[in-house]
Design an enzyme around this catalytic site. Structure first.
Site, PDB file in Angstrom:
ATOM      1  CE  LYS A  82      -3.915   1.801   2.755  1.00 62.47           C
ATOM      2  NZ  LYS A  82      -4.803   1.508   3.919  1.00 62.47           N
ATOM      3  CB  SER A 157      -8.177   3.278   2.907  1.00 57.95           C
ATOM      4  OG  SER A 157      -7.307   2.708   3.873  1.00 57.95           O
ATOM      5  CB  SER A 181      -8.326   0.434   5.824  1.00 54.91           C
ATOM      6  OG  SER A 181      -9.032   1.614   5.622  1.00 54.91           O
TER       7      SER A 181
HETATM    8  N1  GLN Z   1     -13.142   3.613   6.394  1.00 58.53           N
HETATM    9  C1  GLN Z   1     -12.570   4.091   7.605  1.00 58.53           C
HETATM   10  C2  GLN Z   1     -12.221   5.553   7.441  1.00 58.53           C
HETATM   11  O1  GLN Z   1     -12.561   6.090   6.455  1.00 58.53           O
HETATM   12  C3  GLN Z   1     -11.385   3.274   7.964  1.00 58.53           C
HETATM   13  C4  GLN Z   1     -10.175   3.633   7.234  1.00 58.53           C
HETATM   14  C5  GLN Z   1      -8.989   2.819   7.612  1.00 58.53           C
HETATM   15  O2  GLN Z   1      -9.103   1.777   8.268  1.00 58.53           O
HETATM   16  N2  GLN Z   1      -7.829   3.333   7.247  1.00 58.53           N
HETATM   17  O3  GLN Z   1     -11.622   6.162   8.273  1.00 58.53           O
END
Ligand code: GLN
Length: 494
Positions: A82, A157, A181
């Protein structure tokens, strides 16, 4: 060289083939790069990849193997990254314009540990900007598509990581999980995704979003691969003050020992607040129901438990996470870090650099986080959220007094279409089943639970374990993966 069977691409299968000399690491890397070049224009999982660097590492690996000095059974196997995890000489954009020109001068500890075993970090995978989002639509560069249905999102994400594994571009990839994420994109793309216990994997070299919640973990085609990667990256790191003073895990041994057994004697708790959730899509609910039945057939005892503060988890998360994000992202101002857009004076330079460098969702969160930390509101929002966070953590501790693991859905909905969740609140609510775990700090895994009959889309199920019980978690997940699908006849796993 016998051809590489991309359908079976996994760390475990590559290790086997390299040991049997079916192909070299150089051949593997070349084939992987060619496959990505041919097919990623439909998916856009990669922001970029440096084939030359990967081939150099592959040749070194082949030389080590030839002289009997392989660093591990996994020497020469590429793993995706990532784009918020630092690899020397590679981009570290976090899918944000403000960091677009950056090349990392160092390796994250997780990356250094992978390299110590001979793994080759390969490619920079797309994500929601600064890991804020659940669909990969917040990337400043382009969205990634779900390989199983390119009109839909891959989740986020870590959407690029999940898509790269699901599209068979790479055997496995690293992602990061702050509120779901890793697990939610794994569910959307039909892969395995593990969020380790907070402090298990060093955060050194992971660009911080919300430091008290962030964890690095694997996205993999199967539980065995997730165990291999966890074993490689876990363990104490003096460079991260929140890293637990513990040796690395032995999850692969647990997976190999357990996967041919049953789940007799294991109690699996269903949090009544989760499965009673009215927002659950009917296709997701059906697969979840089947998963409960499969677990029973495997000998597990299903018990009902309660996590009474569940309804506050999303609100608490969006206070704590945005507060931490507003502090963490303050350094990207065009002076200390980040792309500079020169202004009339210092303040104007800040305005211009941050104004042009951050996308709408990142700005929204910085504003929200700054607000909840500001004097006058700190007690009402931030402090209160921290108190409720403690209650959420206690809910899990209480629940684990009467069961070994918890079973929940991963996401309330199936992978959605691009643009479908344009209201940010709606997007935030899709994290409802994954967020509490980050607030509490324990570990959880998303594994494929089945397929929605109507759409043919994958549905993940989430198993949750107490802090530091990764071996138990992965062992049980491996049993499910190996045997539950015997009931349905559907193929699954590496
Ligand atoms: N979807 C969650 C957010 O938007 C989690 C994101 C993540 O785990 N980095 O913050």
């Amino acid at each position: 060289m016998s051809g590489i069977d991309f359908a079976k691409l996994s760390v475990a299968s590559c290790a086997d083939a390299l040991a049997k000399k079916e192909y070299s690491s150089e051949e593997l890397v070349k084939a992987i790069a060619a496959n990505i070049r041919r097919n990623d224009d439909k998916i856009h999982a990669f922001l970029n990849f440096d084939e030359e660097a990967a081939l150099r590492a592959a040749k070194e690996s082949d030389a080590r193997r030839a002289s009997g000095k392989a660093l591990s059974a996994f020497d020469g196997i590429p793993v995706g990254m990532k784009d918020n995890i630092a690899v020397t000489g590679e981009t570290l954009s976090c899918a944000s314009k403000i960091l677009a020109p950056v090349k990392s001068p160092y390796d994250a500890t997780a990356v250094a540990k992978l390299k110590n075993q001979g793994f080759i970090p390969f490619g920079r995978l797309n994500m929601d900007e600064f890991a804020m989002g659940s669909s990969c639509e917040n990337s400043a560069f382009f969205p990634t598509a779900n390989p199983l249905d390119t009109s839909r999102v891959p989740g986020g994400s870590s959407g690029g990581s999940a898509a790269a594994v699901a599209a068979k571009f790479l055997p496995s990839a690293l992602g990061s999980d702050t509120g779901g994420s890793i697990r939610q994109p794994a569910s959307f793309c039909g892969t395995v995704g593990l969020k380790p216990t907070y402090g298990r994997v060093s955060r050194y070299g992971l660009v911080a979003f919300a430091s008290s919640l962030d964890q690095i973990g694997p996205l993999s085609p199967c539980v065995e691969d997730a165990a291999i990667i966890l074993d490689a990256v876990s363990g104490h790191d003096p460079m991260d003050a929140t890293s637990l003073d513990l040796a690395g895990t032995h999850a692969l041994a647990a997976v190999r020992e357990k996967r041919d057994t049953q789940l007799k004697g294991m109690k699996i708790g269903l949090p009544k607040e989760y499965y009673a959730s009215s927002g659950l899509d009917s296709g997701v609910a059906k697969v979840f129901g089947e998963a409960i039945e499969n677990l029973k057939k495997l000998g597990a005892e299903i018990v009902e438990v309660s996590l009474p503060h569940t309804e506050y988890a999303v609100a608490v998360y969006y206070i704590v996470a945005t507060a931490e994000a507003s502090a963490n992202l303050a350094r990207f101002d065009g002076i200390r870090y980040g792309d500079r857009k020169a202004g009339r004076d210092l303040v104007d330079t800040y305005f211009k650099s941050r104004g042009a460098g951050f996308g709408a969702e990142v700005k929204r969160r910085i504003l929200l986080g700054t607000y909840v930390l500001s004097s006058g509101y700190y007690d009402a929002y931030y402090l209160r959220a921290q108190k409720v966070r403690t209650l959420i953590k206690r809910d899990f501790e209480e629940a684990f007094k009467s069961c070994d693991l918890l079973l929940t859905p991963v996401a309330p909905n199936l992978p959605f279409h691009f643009g479908e969740k344009s209201d940010p609140l709606q997007m935030y609510l899709s994290d409802i089943f994954t967020i509490a775990l980050n607030l509490a700090g324990n570990c959880g895994i998303s594994i494929p639970g089945g397929v929605d009959a109507e759409s043919g889309l994958p549905v993940g199920i989430q198993l949750i374990a107490p802090s530091l019980a990764e071996e138990k978690l992965l062992g049980a997940a491996a049993v499910y993966e190996k045997q539950a699908f015997a009931f349905t006849g559907k193929p699954f796993g590496c």
